[in-house]
Design an enzyme around this catalytic site. Structure first.
Site, PDB file in Angstrom:
ATOM      1  N   ASP A  22      38.619  27.826  44.871  1.00 14.53           N
ATOM      2  CA  ASP A  22      38.633  29.154  45.508  1.00 14.53           C
ATOM      3  C   ASP A  22      37.657  29.144  46.693  1.00 14.53           C
ATOM      4  OD1 ASP A  22      38.714  32.494  44.122  1.00 14.53           O
ATOM      5  OD2 ASP A  22      38.151  31.894  46.144  1.00 14.53           O
ATOM      6  N   ASP A 117      43.673  31.872  49.152  1.00 14.07           N
ATOM      7  CA  ASP A 117      42.471  31.024  49.164  1.00 14.07           C
ATOM      8  C   ASP A 117      42.186  30.394  47.815  1.00 14.07           C
ATOM      9  OD1 ASP A 117      41.411  33.194  47.693  1.00 14.07           O
ATOM     10  OD2 ASP A 117      39.419  32.827  48.520  1.00 14.07           O
ATOM     11  N   GLU A 118      43.181  30.357  46.940  1.00 12.51           N
ATOM     12  CA  GLU A 118      42.894  30.023  45.557  1.00 12.51           C
ATOM     13  C   GLU A 118      44.064  29.272  44.932  1.00 12.51           C
ATOM     14  OE1 GLU A 118      42.100  32.911  41.731  1.00 12.51           O
ATOM     15  OE2 GLU A 118      42.352  33.775  43.699  1.00 12.51           O
TER      16      GLU A 118
HETATM   17  N1  DCP Z   1      41.128  40.334  49.317  1.00  4.18           N
HETATM   18  C1  DCP Z   1      41.559  41.614  49.680  1.00  4.18           C
HETATM   19  N2  DCP Z   1      41.328  42.678  48.842  1.00  4.18           N
HETATM   20  C2  DCP Z   1      40.688  42.497  47.660  1.00  4.18           C
HETATM   21  C3  DCP Z   1      40.254  41.201  47.279  1.00  4.18           C
HETATM   22  C4  DCP Z   1      40.491  40.139  48.138  1.00  4.18           C
HETATM   23  O1  DCP Z   1      42.138  41.768  50.743  1.00  4.18           O
HETATM   24  N3  DCP Z   1      40.468  43.540  46.856  1.00  4.18           N
HETATM   25  C5  DCP Z   1      41.341  39.221  50.259  1.00  4.18           C
HETATM   26  C6  DCP Z   1      40.097  38.991  51.095  1.00  4.18           C
HETATM   27  C7  DCP Z   1      39.469  37.756  50.500  1.00  4.18           C
HETATM   28  C8  DCP Z   1      40.670  37.002  49.971  1.00  4.18           C
HETATM   29  O2  DCP Z   1      41.615  38.009  49.579  1.00  4.18           O
HETATM   30  O3  DCP Z   1      38.746  37.008  51.470  1.00  4.18           O
HETATM   31  C9  DCP Z   1      40.339  36.101  48.807  1.00  4.18           C
HETATM   32  O4  DCP Z   1      39.902  36.864  47.693  1.00  4.18           O
HETATM   33  P1  DCP Z   1      38.738  36.395  46.746  1.00  4.18           P
HETATM   34  O5  DCP Z   1      38.768  37.270  45.556  1.00  4.18           O
HETATM   35  O6  DCP Z   1      38.798  34.916  46.527  1.00  4.18           O
HETATM   36  O7  DCP Z   1      37.406  36.774  47.547  1.00  4.18           O
HETATM   37  P2  DCP Z   1      36.633  35.982  48.650  1.00  4.18           P
HETATM   38  O8  DCP Z   1      37.227  34.657  48.942  1.00  4.18           O
HETATM   39  O9  DCP Z   1      36.501  36.877  49.852  1.00  4.18           O
HETATM   40  O10 DCP Z   1      35.192  35.827  48.046  1.00  4.18           O
HETATM   41  P3  DCP Z   1      34.716  34.844  46.877  1.00  4.18           P
HETATM   42  O11 DCP Z   1      33.663  33.975  47.496  1.00  4.18           O
HETATM   43  O12 DCP Z   1      34.151  35.732  45.823  1.00  4.18           O
HETATM   44  O13 DCP Z   1      35.920  34.071  46.414  1.00  4.18           O
HETATM   45 MG    MG Z   2      37.716  33.352  47.412  1.00  2.00          MG
END
Ligand code: DCP
Ligand code: MG
Length: 369
Positions: A22, A117-118
């Site tokens: 991720d 991203d995962e």
């Molecule tokens: N996303 C979104 N709305 C949300 C959660 C996530 O639009 N409620 C989008 C933005 C994030 C992407 O999806 O960048 C990936 O989600 P993640 O949960 O993996 O969060 P991040 O990558 O941003 O942070 P982390 O470092 O916790 O994985």
């Molecule tokens: Mg992420």
């Protein structure tokens, strides 16, 4: 099913090795990558604070102020007034996601993307070929960083549920390996809410029953699981014990979903034909939903009274699983084949061209199922 045969069965099964990977603060990290002025600063990607904009994600610098995904941008600005608000650029995120998924596929063909991203990677073959899981994980983190400049958090375990929890434990740039046999001990002290499928509401109900940790959950008897989780009982119990057996789904297993029917006597009347198509479209739609699939191509198959068989296809602008869309499309295809005096022995409906990638959603909310 009682506990004893289950335990024996799992002891006989070969060990799998699964990675959950991720990217860290994905959208915000891409913005910081493309604009060096944003690096090291609190960045909040999302909608405008005027109106009802929400935070899609925030850089780790902004998270220190309590800003997080799905929070109204207005509250984010209150918590972090110096935060830099950036509009989401989905096209760019999709492009980078494609590069990262390609890097995952260089490690193994068994990749299951969960969002942009995962993904899960089944690296059992690589480990059996002599690569220690830790080495595979380190290589992957290094490759992603070299090629994209982004940091990746990785969890490694013998099943998906453990790997997913592990990848989240040491973010950002995290790496947690749970060795085979240590799954239950690893999970035991963690909060129940970390378990895949236990959303905030369920976690709250469990806490009211005095269950705070995954270990406490795992210790409950089977009839308690049945009472609390119904059809999900065995799967929740297995996950709590660190014994999840869900395989990595690449999405390539199913190429199409279809249904067809041969009539007792040939049909020519358009109303009756449409009713049959509707039944088939319903079957296909339910099947797609169960598999979590949507496809862009709808196929109508027909066999005439003289056994001539043919198919007609239409490609939709977006993937669908909807009964109505499948019916409308297949009916349009069949209507073009109706002629006075022509009768049909068989009709079929199919959907194919499944999307491999995830659809963009904003915001994504936690799933209770
Ligand atoms: N996303 C979104 N709305 C949300 C959660 C996530 O639009 N409620 C989008 C933005 C994030 C992407 O999806 O960048 C990936 O989600 P993640 O949960 O993996 O969060 P991040 O990558 O941003 O942070 P982390 O470092 O916790 O994985
Ligand atoms: Mg992420």
């Amino acid at each position: 099913m009682n506990d004893v045969p289950q335990a024996r069965e799992s002891a006989d099964r070969p060990v799998r090795h699964i990675i959950h990977a991720d990217l860290d603060a994905f959208y915000a990290a891409v913005e910081q990558l493309d604009n060096p002025d944003l690096r090291g600063k609190p960045v909040m990607v999302g909608g405008s604070p005027e109106g009802r904009g929400v935070v899609a994600t925030a850089s780790y610098e902004a998270r220190e102020f309590g800003v997080h995904s799905a929070m109204p941008m207005r509250s984010a600005v209150r918590r972090c007034p110096q935060g830099i608000i950036v509009r989401a650029r989905f096209g760019r995120y999709k492009e980078i996601s494609g590069m990262v998924m390609e890097l995952f596929r260089e490690v193994t063909g068994l990749v299951e993307p969960l969002s942009l991203d995962e993904a899960y990677l089944d690296i059992t073959a690589q480990v059996e070929g002599g690569m220690p899981p830790l080495a595979v994980a380190l290589d992957l983190k290094r490759r992603v960083n070299e090629v994209t400049g982004l940091t990746l958090s990785v969890g490694v375990g013998t099943n998906k549920s453990v790997a997913k929890i592990a990848s989240d434990l040491n973010k950002p740039d995290g790496l947690v390996v749970v060795p085979p046999g240590e799954e239950a001990d690893f999970l035991a002290p963690l909060a129940v809410g970390k378990l895949w499928g236990i959303g905030p509401k369920t976690a709250e109900r469990l806490r009211q029953e005095g269950i705070d940790t995954i270990g406490q959950l795992a210790a409950q008897p089977m009839d308690w699981f049945n009472r609390c989780f119904g059809v999900r009982a065995s799967s929740v119990q297995a996950k709590a014990r660190g014994e999840d057996r869900e395989p990595v789904h690449t999405g390539r297993e199913t190429k199409s979903v279809s249904a067809e029917t041969t009539f007792a006597s040939d049909l020519g009347e358009s109303g009756l034909l449409r009713t049959e198509l509707a039944r088939l479209a319903g079957n296909v739609s339910r099947h797609l939903e169960r598999k979590g699939l949507q496809g862009r191509t709808v196929t109508m198959k027909a066999r005439l009274a003289d056994f001539t068989t043919f198919t007609r296809q239409a490609t939709l602008p977006a993937p669908t699983g909807s009964e109505q869309t499948i019916l409308d499309t297949s009916w349009r295809l069949l209507s073009q084949e109706l002629e006075p005096g022509r009768t049909f022995r068989l009709l079929g409906v199919g959907v194919s061209s499944f999307q491999e990638e995830f659809q963009l959603q904003l915001p994504l909310f936690e799933d209770e199922t």
